[in-house]
Structure formats: C-alpha cells, structure tokens
Design a protein around this motif. Structure first.
Motif, PDB file in Angstrom:
ATOM      1  N   GLN A  85      -1.342  17.283   1.980  1.00  0.00           N
ATOM      2  CA  GLN A  85      -1.654  15.731   2.217  1.00  0.00           C
ATOM      3  C   GLN A  85      -2.868  15.368   2.566  1.00  0.00           C
ATOM      4  O   GLN A  85      -3.709  14.117   2.456  1.00  0.00           O
ATOM      5  CB  GLN A  85      -0.534  15.761   3.386  1.00  0.00           C
ATOM      6  CG  GLN A  85      -0.391  13.913   4.097  1.00  0.00           C
ATOM      7  CD  GLN A  85       0.673  14.051   5.668  1.00  0.00           C
ATOM      8  OE1 GLN A  85       1.740  15.015   4.931  1.00  0.00           O
ATOM      9  NE2 GLN A  85       0.767  12.541   5.766  1.00  0.00           N
ATOM     10  N   MET A  86      -3.667  15.996   3.336  1.00  0.00           N
ATOM     11  CA  MET A  86      -4.404  15.842   4.093  1.00  0.00           C
ATOM     12  C   MET A  86      -5.381  15.725   3.232  1.00  0.00           C
ATOM     13  O   MET A  86      -6.422  14.900   3.109  1.00  0.00           O
ATOM     14  CB  MET A  86      -5.480  16.818   5.064  1.00  0.00           C
ATOM     15  CG  MET A  86      -6.737  16.690   5.840  1.00  0.00           C
ATOM     16  SD  MET A  86      -6.638  17.720   7.435  1.00  0.00           S
ATOM     17  CE  MET A  86      -7.375  16.791   8.630  1.00  0.00           C
ATOM     18  N   ALA A  87      -5.449  16.963   1.755  1.00  0.00           N
ATOM     19  CA  ALA A  87      -6.676  16.733   0.807  1.00  0.00           C
ATOM     20  C   ALA A  87      -6.835  15.732   0.292  1.00  0.00           C
ATOM     21  O   ALA A  87      -6.888  15.336  -0.527  1.00  0.00           O
ATOM     22  CB  ALA A  87      -6.446  18.123   0.215  1.00  0.00           C
ATOM     23  N   ASP A  88      -5.729  14.936   0.195  1.00  0.00           N
ATOM     24  CA  ASP A  88      -5.427  13.930  -0.984  1.00  0.00           C
ATOM     25  C   ASP A  88      -6.007  12.653   0.387  1.00  0.00           C
ATOM     26  O   ASP A  88      -6.319  11.857  -0.613  1.00  0.00           O
ATOM     27  CB  ASP A  88      -3.664  13.963  -0.983  1.00  0.00           C
ATOM     28  CG  ASP A  88      -3.351  14.546  -2.179  1.00  0.00           C
ATOM     29  OD1 ASP A  88      -3.163  15.440  -2.913  1.00  0.00           O
ATOM     30  OD2 ASP A  88      -1.519  14.511  -1.932  1.00  0.00           O
ATOM     31  N   GLN A  89      -5.393  12.235   1.299  1.00  0.00           N
ATOM     32  CA  GLN A  89      -6.100  11.484   2.275  1.00  0.00           C
ATOM     33  C   GLN A  89      -7.341  11.589   1.849  1.00  0.00           C
ATOM     34  O   GLN A  89      -8.208  10.462   1.963  1.00  0.00           O
ATOM     35  CB  GLN A  89      -5.496  11.910   3.291  1.00  0.00           C
ATOM     36  CG  GLN A  89      -6.742  10.313   4.555  1.00  0.00           C
ATOM     37  CD  GLN A  89      -5.721  10.655   5.600  1.00  0.00           C
ATOM     38  OE1 GLN A  89      -3.848  10.770   5.839  1.00  0.00           O
ATOM     39  NE2 GLN A  89      -6.277  10.567   6.431  1.00  0.00           N
ATOM     40  N   LEU A  90      -7.830  12.680   1.935  1.00  0.00           N
ATOM     41  CA  LEU A  90      -9.467  12.475   1.810  1.00  0.00           C
ATOM     42  C   LEU A  90     -10.627  12.738   0.193  1.00  0.00           C
ATOM     43  O   LEU A  90     -11.053  12.143   0.690  1.00  0.00           O
ATOM     44  CB  LEU A  90     -10.225  14.443   2.257  1.00  0.00           C
ATOM     45  CG  LEU A  90     -10.018  14.463   3.675  1.00  0.00           C
ATOM     46  CD1 LEU A  90     -10.455  15.742   4.323  1.00  0.00           C
ATOM     47  CD2 LEU A  90      -9.673  12.943   5.017  1.00  0.00           C
ATOM     48  N   ASP A  91      -8.914  13.048  -0.245  1.00  0.00           N
ATOM     49  CA  ASP A  91      -9.476  12.449  -1.781  1.00  0.00           C
ATOM     50  C   ASP A  91      -9.948  11.243  -1.754  1.00  0.00           C
ATOM     51  O   ASP A  91     -10.952  10.701  -2.550  1.00  0.00           O
ATOM     52  CB  ASP A  91      -8.871  13.155  -2.725  1.00  0.00           C
ATOM     53  CG  ASP A  91      -9.456  14.550  -3.267  1.00  0.00           C
ATOM     54  OD1 ASP A  91     -10.348  14.966  -3.275  1.00  0.00           O
ATOM     55  OD2 ASP A  91      -9.001  15.202  -3.827  1.00  0.00           O
ATOM     56  N   ALA A  92      -8.942  10.378  -0.822  1.00  0.00           N
ATOM     57  CA  ALA A  92      -8.294   8.691  -1.586  1.00  0.00           C
ATOM     58  C   ALA A  92      -9.937   8.209  -0.900  1.00  0.00           C
ATOM     59  O   ALA A  92     -10.684   7.155  -1.092  1.00  0.00           O
ATOM     60  CB  ALA A  92      -7.774   8.665  -0.896  1.00  0.00           C
ATOM     61  N   VAL A  93     -10.612   8.983   0.427  1.00  0.00           N
ATOM     62  CA  VAL A  93     -11.128   8.056   1.306  1.00  0.00           C
ATOM     63  C   VAL A  93     -12.473   8.376   0.340  1.00  0.00           C
ATOM     64  O   VAL A  93     -13.790   7.371   0.260  1.00  0.00           O
ATOM     65  CB  VAL A  93     -11.615   9.452   2.495  1.00  0.00           C
ATOM     66  CG1 VAL A  93     -13.215   8.631   2.877  1.00  0.00           C
ATOM     67  CG2 VAL A  93     -10.371   8.781   3.663  1.00  0.00           C
ATOM     68  N   VAL A  94     -13.498   9.840  -0.076  1.00  0.00           N
ATOM     69  CA  VAL A  94     -14.222   9.876  -1.192  1.00  0.00           C
ATOM     70  C   VAL A  94     -14.155   8.944  -2.083  1.00  0.00           C
ATOM     71  O   VAL A  94     -15.334   8.650  -2.443  1.00  0.00           O
ATOM     72  CB  VAL A  94     -13.962  11.113  -1.410  1.00  0.00           C
ATOM     73  CG1 VAL A  94     -15.173  11.840  -2.336  1.00  0.00           C
ATOM     74  CG2 VAL A  94     -14.458  12.467  -0.182  1.00  0.00           C
ATOM     75  N   ALA A  95     -13.225   8.729  -3.082  1.00  0.00           N
ATOM     76  CA  ALA A  95     -13.164   8.199  -3.714  1.00  0.00           C
ATOM     77  C   ALA A  95     -13.457   6.217  -3.607  1.00  0.00           C
ATOM     78  O   ALA A  95     -13.892   5.639  -4.972  1.00  0.00           O
ATOM     79  CB  ALA A  95     -11.189   7.826  -4.618  1.00  0.00           C
ATOM     80  N   THR A  96     -13.264   6.340  -2.486  1.00  0.00           N
ATOM     81  CA  THR A  96     -13.756   4.556  -1.807  1.00  0.00           C
ATOM     82  C   THR A  96     -15.657   4.573  -1.744  1.00  0.00           C
ATOM     83  O   THR A  96     -15.843   3.291  -1.331  1.00  0.00           O
ATOM     84  CB  THR A  96     -13.266   3.817  -1.331  1.00  0.00           C
ATOM     85  OG1 THR A  96     -13.405   5.050   0.348  1.00  0.00           O
ATOM     86  CG2 THR A  96     -11.830   3.663  -1.083  1.00  0.00           C
ATOM     87  N   HIS A  97     -15.965   5.379  -1.992  1.00  0.00           N
ATOM     88  CA  HIS A  97     -17.523   5.735  -0.697  1.00  0.00           C
ATOM     89  C   HIS A  97     -18.083   6.613  -2.531  1.00  0.00           C
ATOM     90  O   HIS A  97     -18.078   7.087  -2.407  1.00  0.00           O
ATOM     91  CB  HIS A  97     -17.600   6.314   0.315  1.00  0.00           C
ATOM     92  CG  HIS A  97     -17.036   5.683   1.388  1.00  0.00           C
ATOM     93  ND1 HIS A  97     -15.458   5.394   1.521  1.00  0.00           N
ATOM     94  CD2 HIS A  97     -17.353   4.850   2.167  1.00  0.00           C
ATOM     95  CE1 HIS A  97     -15.593   5.509   2.817  1.00  0.00           C
ATOM     96  NE2 HIS A  97     -16.545   4.889   2.960  1.00  0.00           N
TER      97      HIS A  97
END
Length: 198
Positions: free
Chosen positions: A69-81
């Motif tokens: 769950q945390m990895a998915d959240q961080l992946d989503a953050v990385v995708a926006t920057h």
C-alpha cells in the motif's frame, strides 16, 4: 463456533487477512488473535490455522499488504513529479509521513515485527519492501550519483523520516514542535540532506 466450509482455502486465507488487517487498524497488532479473527469471519480458530498457519504468518501477510500500500502511494507521488528533482524527493518524504500518520497501527505493526535473522521471508513481503527502497533510491539517483552514497542516503533519510513520523503518530511530537507540521520537518530534513539547504 461451528466449522464452516463455505470457502476455498485461498478464499478463507483472504478473509482471514482482511479480518486481521481490520483488527490491526482499529486496535493494533497486539489485539489480533485467532479467536477474534474467527469471530469476525464466522470460522473456528482451527480452520484459520489450517488455511494460513500461525499468528505470525498472518501478521507477516498484513505487513506485506502495508508495504504494498505504501509503495503504491509513493509510486503515485513519483508519477506526478519529474524524476530526479528535489521536489520529487520532497513529495516522497511528505507522502511517507502522511501515510504513517493516517495508518499508525499498520505502520507500528510493521516496525514491531521485522523478519528475524534466518527467517524465511515470503516474496509477498520481500518484493514490496525492495520496491519501496528502489522508489526512493531511483528518486534521488540524479541528486546522489555515487551508488554507495545513495545507499547511505536512503537509509539515513528513511531513519530520519521514521523518527519524525513515529513522534507525530505516537503523540510525542508536540513536546518538541507544537506549531510545526511534521510534513514540513520531513521536507526540511530531505532538502538539507540532499542539497545542504533549508
């Protein structure tokens, strides 16, 4: 409680993990028992043992879900920057603290039950753990080009952010900084470490 046989072993294992995760979220990992999970899903504790093994195995799978769950959240953050920017690293730091603050019992369960030396760690746990480390390492790679220094940076930043997140989620943060958002502190730590600036 009567034994049920409404589900396959795989379906029962999924129900057990959902029940365990619910208990961890609401009451903490120490509240998870076979009897309590059985009561939630309508199965005898013996059926749970047969489907998923012992309590440690159940909690290890709950922790694997938390890592994913945390990895998915961080992946989503990385995708926006944009990759390799300081803003990307700062967003990851903020997202990390945010995750811990929103999921304190799940994160405490993860930290309090690390794999023991010599313990066989299932892929379902080791893969998301490695993915988390890789997300951070990739994000800071253009900022810390030396591989050894980058590995050190990942560990140092993770430890520092965990300190901030643990203080904030445990209610001890206000003792130090009543009027400063812990996410601002996280950003400051990352920025100073990676650029030498506040």
């Amino acid at each position: 409680m009567a034994r049920r046989s409404d589900h396959s072993r795989e379906e029962l294992a999924a129900l057990v993990l959902q029940a365990a995760r619910k208990i961890v979220v609401e009451e903490g990992a120490e509240a998870v028992t076979m009897r309590k999970m059985g009561a939630l899903i309508g199965y005898a504790p013996g059926s749970i043992y047969n489907a998923v093994g012992d309590l440690d195995a159940v909690l290890r799978q709950v922790n694997a879900m938390t890592l994913k769950q945390m990895a998915d959240q961080l992946d989503a953050v990385v995708a926006t920057h944009g990759p390799g920017t300081i803003e990307n690293a700062l967003a990851i730091a903020e997202s990390y603290v945010d995750f811990v603050l929103k999921n304190p019992n799940l994160w405490t369960a993860l930290l309090n039950r690390p794999p023991q030396p010599g313990e066989a760690v299932p892929d379902s746990y080791s893969r998301p753990r490695a993915r988390l480390i890789e997300i951070v390492a990739t994000a800071i790679a253009p900022l810390v080009t030396d591989i050894v220094a980058r590995q050190r940076a990942v560990v140092a930043l993770w430890a520092a952010l965990q300190g901030v997140a643990s203080l904030a989620s445990g209610g001890n943060y206000e003792f130090l900084a009543r009027d400063i958002d812990p996410k601002d502190i996280a950003r400051s730590i990352v920025k100073r470490y990676l650029t030498g600036l506040d």
